[in-house]
Design a protein around this motif. Structure first.
Motif, PDB file in Angstrom:
ATOM      1  N   GLY A 127       0.824  -1.202   0.000  1.00  0.00           N
ATOM      2  CA  GLY A 127       0.000   0.000   0.000  1.00  0.00           C
ATOM      3  C   GLY A 127       0.860   1.254   0.000  1.00  0.00           C
ATOM      4  O   GLY A 127       1.997   1.237   0.480  1.00  0.00           O
ATOM      5  N   ILE A 128       0.299   2.345  -0.539  1.00  0.00           N
ATOM      6  CA  ILE A 128       1.029   3.615  -0.626  1.00  0.00           C
ATOM      7  C   ILE A 128       0.107   4.743  -0.190  1.00  0.00           C
ATOM      8  O   ILE A 128      -1.020   4.851  -0.675  1.00  0.00           O
ATOM      9  CB  ILE A 128       1.517   3.888  -2.069  1.00  0.00           C
ATOM     10  CG1 ILE A 128       2.433   2.773  -2.539  1.00  0.00           C
ATOM     11  CG2 ILE A 128       2.210   5.238  -2.158  1.00  0.00           C
ATOM     12  CD1 ILE A 128       2.804   2.861  -3.999  1.00  0.00           C
ATOM     13  N   ASP A 129       0.587   5.573   0.741  1.00  0.00           N
ATOM     14  CA  ASP A 129      -0.119   6.793   1.118  1.00  0.00           C
ATOM     15  C   ASP A 129       0.753   7.962   0.664  1.00  0.00           C
ATOM     16  O   ASP A 129       1.685   8.366   1.356  1.00  0.00           O
ATOM     17  CB  ASP A 129      -0.345   6.832   2.633  1.00  0.00           C
ATOM     18  CG  ASP A 129      -1.204   8.021   3.051  1.00  0.00           C
ATOM     19  OD1 ASP A 129      -1.431   8.921   2.200  1.00  0.00           O
ATOM     20  OD2 ASP A 129      -1.635   8.045   4.220  1.00  0.00           O
ATOM     21  N   ARG A 130       0.477   8.465  -0.546  1.00  0.00           N
ATOM     22  CA  ARG A 130       1.308   9.516  -1.139  1.00  0.00           C
ATOM     23  C   ARG A 130       1.206  10.831  -0.358  1.00  0.00           C
ATOM     24  O   ARG A 130       2.147  11.610  -0.336  1.00  0.00           O
ATOM     25  CB  ARG A 130       0.932   9.730  -2.598  1.00  0.00           C
ATOM     26  CG  ARG A 130       1.265   8.503  -3.448  1.00  0.00           C
ATOM     27  CD  ARG A 130       1.160   8.776  -4.931  1.00  0.00           C
ATOM     28  NE  ARG A 130       1.109   7.557  -5.720  1.00  0.00           N
ATOM     29  CZ  ARG A 130       2.141   6.784  -5.985  1.00  0.00           C
ATOM     30  NH1 ARG A 130       3.307   7.059  -5.480  1.00  0.00           N
ATOM     31  NH2 ARG A 130       2.002   5.699  -6.730  1.00  0.00           N
ATOM     32  N   ASN A 131       0.064  11.098   0.279  1.00  0.00           N
ATOM     33  CA  ASN A 131      -0.089  12.338   1.042  1.00  0.00           C
ATOM     34  C   ASN A 131       0.837  12.373   2.249  1.00  0.00           C
ATOM     35  O   ASN A 131       1.411  13.404   2.576  1.00  0.00           O
ATOM     36  CB  ASN A 131      -1.537  12.518   1.504  1.00  0.00           C
ATOM     37  CG  ASN A 131      -2.482  12.708   0.339  1.00  0.00           C
ATOM     38  OD1 ASN A 131      -2.091  13.231  -0.693  1.00  0.00           O
ATOM     39  ND2 ASN A 131      -3.717  12.265   0.506  1.00  0.00           N
ATOM     40  N   LYS A 132       0.971  11.244   2.939  1.00  0.00           N
ATOM     41  CA  LYS A 132       1.821  11.175   4.132  1.00  0.00           C
ATOM     42  C   LYS A 132       3.228  10.682   3.823  1.00  0.00           C
ATOM     43  O   LYS A 132       4.050  10.580   4.716  1.00  0.00           O
ATOM     44  CB  LYS A 132       1.183  10.249   5.173  1.00  0.00           C
ATOM     45  CG  LYS A 132      -0.117  10.773   5.740  1.00  0.00           C
ATOM     46  CD  LYS A 132      -0.660   9.831   6.786  1.00  0.00           C
ATOM     47  CE  LYS A 132      -1.977  10.331   7.331  1.00  0.00           C
ATOM     48  NZ  LYS A 132      -2.551   9.366   8.280  1.00  0.00           N
ATOM     49  N   ASN A 133       3.479  10.322   2.548  1.00  0.00           N
ATOM     50  CA  ASN A 133       4.792   9.832   2.129  1.00  0.00           C
ATOM     51  C   ASN A 133       5.156   8.534   2.860  1.00  0.00           C
ATOM     52  O   ASN A 133       6.293   8.334   3.268  1.00  0.00           O
ATOM     53  CB  ASN A 133       5.852  10.914   2.365  1.00  0.00           C
ATOM     54  CG  ASN A 133       6.994  10.825   1.391  1.00  0.00           C
ATOM     55  OD1 ASN A 133       6.850  10.269   0.307  1.00  0.00           O
ATOM     56  ND2 ASN A 133       8.129  11.350   1.772  1.00  0.00           N
ATOM     57  N   MET A 134       4.153   7.654   3.047  1.00  0.00           N
ATOM     58  CA  MET A 134       4.333   6.402   3.780  1.00  0.00           C
ATOM     59  C   MET A 134       4.016   5.212   2.880  1.00  0.00           C
ATOM     60  O   MET A 134       3.186   5.296   1.985  1.00  0.00           O
ATOM     61  CB  MET A 134       3.408   6.349   5.004  1.00  0.00           C
ATOM     62  CG  MET A 134       3.677   7.410   6.040  1.00  0.00           C
ATOM     63  SD  MET A 134       5.183   7.146   6.946  1.00  0.00           S
ATOM     64  CE  MET A 134       4.675   5.856   8.059  1.00  0.00           C
ATOM     65  N   LEU A 135       4.717   4.095   3.152  1.00  0.00           N
ATOM     66  CA  LEU A 135       4.476   2.842   2.446  1.00  0.00           C
ATOM     67  C   LEU A 135       4.049   1.781   3.445  1.00  0.00           C
ATOM     68  O   LEU A 135       4.528   1.761   4.577  1.00  0.00           O
ATOM     69  CB  LEU A 135       5.750   2.356   1.760  1.00  0.00           C
ATOM     70  CG  LEU A 135       6.398   3.250   0.715  1.00  0.00           C
ATOM     71  CD1 LEU A 135       7.718   2.640   0.271  1.00  0.00           C
ATOM     72  CD2 LEU A 135       5.483   3.428  -0.466  1.00  0.00           C
ATOM     73  N   THR A 136       3.168   0.889   3.015  1.00  0.00           N
ATOM     74  CA  THR A 136       2.841  -0.294   3.791  1.00  0.00           C
ATOM     75  C   THR A 136       3.510  -1.456   3.073  1.00  0.00           C
ATOM     76  O   THR A 136       3.311  -1.642   1.870  1.00  0.00           O
ATOM     77  CB  THR A 136       1.316  -0.512   3.874  1.00  0.00           C
ATOM     78  OG1 THR A 136       0.729   0.665   4.421  1.00  0.00           O
ATOM     79  CG2 THR A 136       0.980  -1.704   4.743  1.00  0.00           C
ATOM     80  N   VAL A 137       4.334  -2.199   3.806  1.00  0.00           N
ATOM     81  CA  VAL A 137       5.108  -3.286   3.204  1.00  0.00           C
ATOM     82  C   VAL A 137       4.968  -4.561   4.011  1.00  0.00           C
ATOM     83  O   VAL A 137       4.626  -4.537   5.196  1.00  0.00           O
ATOM     84  CB  VAL A 137       6.606  -2.909   3.110  1.00  0.00           C
ATOM     85  CG1 VAL A 137       6.816  -1.696   2.226  1.00  0.00           C
ATOM     86  CG2 VAL A 137       7.224  -2.678   4.471  1.00  0.00           C
ATOM     87  N   ASN A 138       5.226  -5.687   3.346  1.00  0.00           N
ATOM     88  CA  ASN A 138       5.332  -6.991   3.997  1.00  0.00           C
ATOM     89  C   ASN A 138       6.773  -7.445   3.846  1.00  0.00           C
ATOM     90  O   ASN A 138       7.293  -7.519   2.728  1.00  0.00           O
ATOM     91  CB  ASN A 138       4.402  -8.025   3.351  1.00  0.00           C
ATOM     92  CG  ASN A 138       2.954  -7.824   3.729  1.00  0.00           C
ATOM     93  OD1 ASN A 138       2.653  -7.297   4.790  1.00  0.00           O
ATOM     94  ND2 ASN A 138       2.053  -8.256   2.847  1.00  0.00           N
ATOM     95  N   ILE A 139       7.423  -7.767   4.965  1.00  0.00           N
ATOM     96  CA  ILE A 139       8.804  -8.234   4.943  1.00  0.00           C
ATOM     97  C   ILE A 139       8.829  -9.614   4.286  1.00  0.00           C
ATOM     98  O   ILE A 139       8.106 -10.521   4.705  1.00  0.00           O
ATOM     99  CB  ILE A 139       9.388  -8.321   6.380  1.00  0.00           C
ATOM    100  CG1 ILE A 139       9.247  -6.984   7.101  1.00  0.00           C
ATOM    101  CG2 ILE A 139      10.826  -8.801   6.341  1.00  0.00           C
ATOM    102  CD1 ILE A 139      10.093  -5.877   6.567  1.00  0.00           C
ATOM    103  N   LEU A 140       9.662  -9.793   3.254  1.00  0.00           N
ATOM    104  CA  LEU A 140       9.712 -11.063   2.522  1.00  0.00           C
ATOM    105  C   LEU A 140      10.411 -12.152   3.319  1.00  0.00           C
ATOM    106  O   LEU A 140      10.100 -13.333   3.158  1.00  0.00           O
ATOM    107  CB  LEU A 140      10.410 -10.867   1.173  1.00  0.00           C
ATOM    108  CG  LEU A 140       9.691  -9.945   0.185  1.00  0.00           C
ATOM    109  CD1 LEU A 140      10.532  -9.757  -1.068  1.00  0.00           C
ATOM    110  CD2 LEU A 140       8.324 -10.499  -0.178  1.00  0.00           C
ATOM    111  N   GLU A 141      11.367 -11.773   4.189  1.00  0.00           N
ATOM    112  CA  GLU A 141      12.124 -12.771   4.939  1.00  0.00           C
ATOM    113  C   GLU A 141      11.399 -13.236   6.201  1.00  0.00           C
ATOM    114  O   GLU A 141      11.873 -14.128   6.893  1.00  0.00           O
ATOM    115  CB  GLU A 141      13.502 -12.201   5.306  1.00  0.00           C
ATOM    116  CG  GLU A 141      14.383 -12.002   4.087  1.00  0.00           C
ATOM    117  CD  GLU A 141      14.989 -10.601   4.036  1.00  0.00           C
ATOM    118  OE1 GLU A 141      14.977  -9.890   5.040  1.00  0.00           O
ATOM    119  OE2 GLU A 141      15.468 -10.239   2.951  1.00  0.00           O
ATOM    120  N   ALA A 142      10.241 -12.640   6.512  1.00  0.00           N
ATOM    121  CA  ALA A 142       9.497 -13.016   7.714  1.00  0.00           C
ATOM    122  C   ALA A 142       8.731 -14.314   7.480  1.00  0.00           C
ATOM    123  O   ALA A 142       8.356 -14.644   6.357  1.00  0.00           O
ATOM    124  CB  ALA A 142       8.531 -11.904   8.097  1.00  0.00           C
ATOM    125  N   ALA A 143       8.481 -15.040   8.557  1.00  0.00           N
ATOM    126  CA  ALA A 143       7.771 -16.314   8.462  1.00  0.00           C
ATOM    127  C   ALA A 143       6.314 -16.108   8.057  1.00  0.00           C
ATOM    128  O   ALA A 143       5.735 -16.941   7.361  1.00  0.00           O
ATOM    129  CB  ALA A 143       7.842 -17.058   9.794  1.00  0.00           C
TER     130      ALA A 143
END
Length: 162
Positions: A127-143
């Motif tokens: 996910g991307i919130d361009r107004n707040k300059n924030m990204l929502t990410v899922n760590i690939l190396e996590a279980a």
């Protein structure tokens, strides 16, 4: 010089290649030489000197005549290339004002986290919130997938999403 450049009072912009990390030294030496010419009553022909923060190994000069830049840059210790490279004002503007990381990232891209507690890990953007300059990410190396919100300047893009 085109008529539009002359009307706007804009000289031609040239990049001088330098030893990386010595850009400020080169700019200061050439500026000192220009000041000496001004003190003698001569016109050095240099309007401005620019050292963009994210560009290593180059110093940019706005000059009226290329010959004046050759004269001022000759025999400067850290100048690498003998010929300055002509640069358009638009190219220099892109170097000075790079677009934010969030502009180039889209959902599904793989990024590397370069700051914070998850530094060094790869993640997929969900996910991307361009107004707040924030990204929502899922760590690939996590279980298992836990969505994490991080500032967009904490990441660099590794791979475009499918």
């Amino acid at each position: 010089m085109s008529g539009a450049e002359e009307a706007a009072g804009v000289g031609r912009i040239f990049a001088v290649r330098t030893t990386m990390g010595r850009e400020l030294d080169v700019a200061l030496v050439i500026a000192r030489r220009a000041e000496e010419l001004i003190a003698k009553g001569e016109d050095p022909g240099i309007s401005s000197i620019v050292i963009p923060p994210n560009v290593r190994g180059y110093v940019f000069f706005e000059v009226e005549k290329l010959a004046s830049l050759y004269r001022l840059a000759s025999e400067v210790k850290y100048v690498k290339a003998s010929r300055p490279v002509k640069v358009s004002p638009e190219e220099l503007e892109k170097l000075i004002m790079p677009k934010p990381v969030v502009e180039s990232i889209s959902v599904g891209d793989v990024v590397e986290i370069i700051r914070g507690p998850f530094r060094g890990m790869k993640a997929q953007v969900t996910g991307i919130d361009r107004n707040k300059n924030m990204l929502t990410v899922n760590i690939l190396e996590a279980a298992f997938a836990i969505p994490i919100s991080i500032p967009s300047d904490y990441v660099k893009q590794v791979k475009k999403g499918e």
